[in-house]
Design a protein around this motif. Structure first.
Motif, mmCIF file in Angstrom:
data_model
loop_
_atom_site.group_PDB
_atom_site.id
_atom_site.type_symbol
_atom_site.label_atom_id
_atom_site.label_comp_id
_atom_site.label_asym_id
_atom_site.label_seq_id
_atom_site.Cartn_x
_atom_site.Cartn_y
_atom_site.Cartn_z
ATOM 1 N N LEU A 76 0.785 -1.230 0.000
ATOM 2 C CA LEU A 76 0.000 0.000 0.000
ATOM 3 C C LEU A 76 0.817 1.280 0.000
ATOM 4 O O LEU A 76 0.299 2.352 -0.312
ATOM 5 N N ALA A 77 2.085 1.203 0.367
ATOM 6 C CA ALA A 77 2.875 2.418 0.604
ATOM 7 C C ALA A 77 2.974 3.314 -0.621
ATOM 8 O O ALA A 77 3.019 4.547 -0.495
ATOM 9 N N ASP A 78 3.008 2.746 -1.798
ATOM 10 C CA ASP A 78 3.178 3.546 -3.021
ATOM 11 C C ASP A 78 1.872 4.142 -3.526
ATOM 12 O O ASP A 78 1.890 4.899 -4.504
ATOM 13 N N HIS A 79 0.765 3.836 -2.879
ATOM 14 C CA HIS A 79 -0.533 4.247 -3.412
ATOM 15 C C HIS A 79 -1.368 5.091 -2.459
ATOM 16 O O HIS A 79 -2.310 5.757 -2.896
ATOM 17 N N PHE A 80 -1.047 5.063 -1.152
ATOM 18 C CA PHE A 80 -1.917 5.721 -0.176
ATOM 19 C C PHE A 80 -1.107 6.574 0.803
ATOM 20 O O PHE A 80 0.028 6.246 1.153
ATOM 21 N N HIS A 81 -1.736 7.669 1.236
ATOM 22 C CA HIS A 81 -1.134 8.528 2.249
ATOM 23 C C HIS A 81 -1.466 8.043 3.664
ATOM 24 O O HIS A 81 -0.755 8.370 4.615
ATOM 25 N N GLY A 82 -2.562 7.303 3.803
ATOM 26 C CA GLY A 82 -2.974 6.813 5.109
ATOM 27 C C GLY A 82 -3.757 5.524 4.989
ATOM 28 O O GLY A 82 -4.392 5.272 3.960
ATOM 29 N N VAL A 83 -3.699 4.709 6.042
ATOM 30 C CA VAL A 83 -4.379 3.414 6.053
ATOM 31 C C VAL A 83 -5.085 3.236 7.394
ATOM 32 O O VAL A 83 -4.495 3.462 8.452
ATOM 33 N N ALA A 84 -6.355 2.842 7.341
ATOM 34 C CA ALA A 84 -7.100 2.427 8.525
ATOM 35 C C ALA A 84 -7.372 0.943 8.362
ATOM 36 O O ALA A 84 -7.984 0.532 7.373
ATOM 37 N N THR A 85 -6.904 0.141 9.303
ATOM 38 C CA THR A 85 -7.032 -1.308 9.135
ATOM 39 C C THR A 85 -7.569 -2.002 10.372
ATOM 40 O O THR A 85 -7.202 -1.659 11.503
ATOM 41 N N VAL A 86 -8.462 -2.958 10.151
ATOM 42 C CA VAL A 86 -8.795 -3.912 11.202
ATOM 43 C C VAL A 86 -7.545 -4.767 11.377
ATOM 44 O O VAL A 86 -7.090 -5.409 10.428
ATOM 45 N N ALA A 87 -6.957 -4.750 12.567
ATOM 46 C CA ALA A 87 -5.624 -5.316 12.753
ATOM 47 C C ALA A 87 -5.666 -6.675 13.430
ATOM 48 O O ALA A 87 -6.600 -7.010 14.164
ATOM 49 N N LEU A 88 -4.633 -7.435 13.174
ATOM 50 C CA LEU A 88 -4.371 -8.701 13.837
ATOM 51 C C LEU A 88 -3.082 -8.498 14.630
ATOM 52 O O LEU A 88 -2.079 -8.027 14.081
ATOM 53 N N ASP A 89 -3.106 -8.812 15.922
ATOM 54 C CA ASP A 89 -1.920 -8.588 16.755
ATOM 55 C C ASP A 89 -0.944 -9.752 16.568
ATOM 56 O O ASP A 89 -0.863 -10.671 17.385
ATOM 57 N N HIS A 90 -0.210 -9.678 15.457
ATOM 58 C CA HIS A 90 0.703 -10.744 15.054
ATOM 59 C C HIS A 90 2.013 -10.104 14.599
ATOM 60 O O HIS A 90 1.994 -9.011 14.013
ATOM 61 N N PRO A 91 3.164 -10.749 14.846
ATOM 62 C CA PRO A 91 4.447 -10.126 14.469
ATOM 63 C C PRO A 91 4.529 -9.671 13.013
ATOM 64 O O PRO A 91 5.057 -8.596 12.724
ATOM 65 N N LYS A 92 4.003 -10.467 12.096
ATOM 66 C CA LYS A 92 4.095 -10.095 10.686
ATOM 67 C C LYS A 92 3.213 -8.885 10.369
ATOM 68 O O LYS A 92 3.590 -8.036 9.564
ATOM 69 N N VAL A 93 2.058 -8.813 11.007
ATOM 70 C CA VAL A 93 1.173 -7.668 10.792
ATOM 71 C C VAL A 93 1.782 -6.418 11.419
ATOM 72 O O VAL A 93 1.774 -5.333 10.817
ATOM 73 N N ARG A 94 2.320 -6.551 12.624
ATOM 74 C CA ARG A 94 2.980 -5.400 13.262
ATOM 75 C C ARG A 94 4.138 -4.906 12.412
ATOM 76 O O ARG A 94 4.333 -3.694 12.250
ATOM 77 N N ALA A 95 4.914 -5.829 11.852
ATOM 78 C CA ALA A 95 6.043 -5.437 11.003
ATOM 79 C C ALA A 95 5.565 -4.710 9.742
ATOM 80 O O ALA A 95 6.186 -3.737 9.305
ATOM 81 N N ALA A 96 4.455 -5.178 9.176
ATOM 82 C CA ALA A 96 3.915 -4.526 7.972
ATOM 83 C C ALA A 96 3.434 -3.117 8.284
ATOM 84 O O ALA A 96 3.630 -2.189 7.496
ATOM 85 N N ILE A 97 2.788 -2.942 9.450
ATOM 86 C CA ILE A 97 2.347 -1.609 9.865
ATOM 87 C C ILE A 97 3.556 -0.705 10.085
ATOM 88 O O ILE A 97 3.592 0.446 9.622
ATOM 89 N N ASP A 98 4.564 -1.218 10.776
ATOM 90 C CA ASP A 98 5.773 -0.426 11.042
ATOM 91 C C ASP A 98 6.461 -0.005 9.755
ATOM 92 O O ASP A 98 6.975 1.111 9.653
ATOM 93 N N ASP A 99 6.454 -0.889 8.768
ATOM 94 C CA ASP A 99 7.081 -0.554 7.482
ATOM 95 C C ASP A 99 6.309 0.557 6.778
ATOM 96 O O ASP A 99 6.918 1.460 6.184
ATOM 97 N N LEU A 100 4.982 0.503 6.824
ATOM 98 C CA LEU A 100 4.192 1.579 6.224
ATOM 99 C C LEU A 100 4.509 2.921 6.886
ATOM 100 O O LEU A 100 4.705 3.932 6.202
ATOM 101 N N VAL A 101 4.569 2.930 8.218
ATOM 102 C CA VAL A 101 4.859 4.168 8.938
ATOM 103 C C VAL A 101 6.255 4.681 8.584
ATOM 104 O O VAL A 101 6.449 5.883 8.374
#
Length: 346
Positions: free
Chosen positions: A124-149
């Motif tokens: 999503l990083a190349d297409h959006f300025h912001g993301v609102a997501t229903v999240a899963l508290d999982h290491p891979k999901v946290r890493a993906a969120i951190d990468d977007l930020v």
């Protein structure tokens, strides 16, 4: 004449320029802190701003500069009534965002699958300025969120959180408190009776569900020792799975007197209970058509609700604030726990 009822016109940038004795272009340069204006002129414009209590209109400024934003809302691919209502509310906020040059795309992913959710977020990083997501508290999901930020994308979690990620805000109710509230209602409705209580949730990977379970267990074990909590069942928020699970509980436990559904899929539970015709205290989440019908028929004792419209609007406001640097009114963004009984359905 009651002058208190006369509307006060908000000062415009033209008013500021007139008061300061400068051109509109010069006033605009000062307001937007651009260079090329003499210090004496800057001071004159600032005095005019203070005198007139001028406040810039960020949306108008963005439109003038041709600046626009695009936001992604990540919602579950599986259908349940609450998420369908949330999706409808997200579509409605598009009408509020569009005049501000902000646009929304709704993307549906399997939020129960950490690989699928993390993979979807990663693109999503190349297409959006912001993301609102229903999240899963999982290491891979946290890493993906951190990468977007890290790549400059504002992220807020919606309904279910990943609190140790670098997301900017969580939009949703206090889930441990919701679980504690459900347990208190369960105990009070049962009125001192002893017996077994069943619990169904969508997934132990969803933090909101786990937090509600924790709050429920905390109060039930502490305040109602006569109630025995059965092993938790996972239904992935699917109506058919929940119906089968409740049918099994009813068959296996003649002393089942209470049932708490932490997630969605209430249609199947209501069907199973009404088919069996066995009365018990059923506490559900989210006021949907199924839980409304259940409240009216007496199958559902109480519903713990969160307002999907408030959540959609809050997520949009927070994303706009993050990408524009505008202030946030935290009291406005607090999502409150609502309790519905048959007597107060709206």
């Amino acid at each position: 004449m009651d002058r208190s009822r006369i509307p006060v016109r908000r000062a415009t940038l033209e008013d500021v320029a007139r008061e300061a004795g400068v051109s509109l272009a010069t006033a605009d340069r000062v307001v937007n802190q651009r260079e090329g204006v003499r210090a004496k002129t800057v001071e004159s414009v600032r005095r005019a701003i203070a005198k007139l209590d001028y406040r810039a209109n960020p949306a108008a400024a963005r439109l003038a500069r041709g600046q626009s934003f695009r936001f992604a809302f990540i919602l579950p691919s599986s259908t349940n009534a609450f998420m369908a209502g949330l999706m409808q509310q997200v579509r409605r906020i598009s009408d509020w965002l569009e005049p501000q040059n902000a646009f929304v795309d709704i993307l549906q992913l399997d939020v129960f699958d950490p690989e699928a959710l993390a993979s979807g977020l990663a693109g999503l990083a190349d297409h959006f300025h912001g993301v609102a997501t229903v999240a899963l508290d999982h290491p891979k999901v946290r890493a993906a969120i951190d990468d977007l930020v890290a790549r400059g994308v504002a992220v807020v979690t919606l309904v279910s959180d990943a609190p140790t990620s670098r997301r900017a805000h969580y939009v949703g109710i206090d889930n441990p408190a919701a679980g504690r509230t459900s347990a208190s209602l369960m105990g009070r409705f049962l009125g001192g009776r002893s017996g077994k209580v069943g619990v169904i949730l969508g997934s132990m990977s969803l933090r909101d569900h786990v937090e509600r379970l924790y709050g429920f267990q905390q109060v039930l074990s502490g305040d109602y020792p006569g109630l025995t909590l059965l092993p938790v069942l996972e239904g992935r928020d699917e109506s058919e799975r929940n119906e089968a699970a409740v049918a099994g509980l009813l068959a296996d436990h003649p002393d089942l007197i209470g049932l708490y559904n932490i997630g969605a899929g209430n249609e199947g539970i209501v069907t199973a209970l009404e088919t069996a015709g066995r009365p018990l205290v059923f506490i559900a989440h989210e006021l949907t058509e199924a839980t409304r019908r259940g409240l009216l028929s007496g199958t559902v004792a109480a519903v713990i609700n969160q307002d999907p419209g408030h959540e959609a609007r809050s997520a949009a406001r927070l994303l706009m604030a993050e990408v524009t640097g505008e202030p946030i009114l935290l009291d406005q963004e607090r999502i409150r726990i609502e309790i519905f009984l048959r007597d107060n359905m709206s």
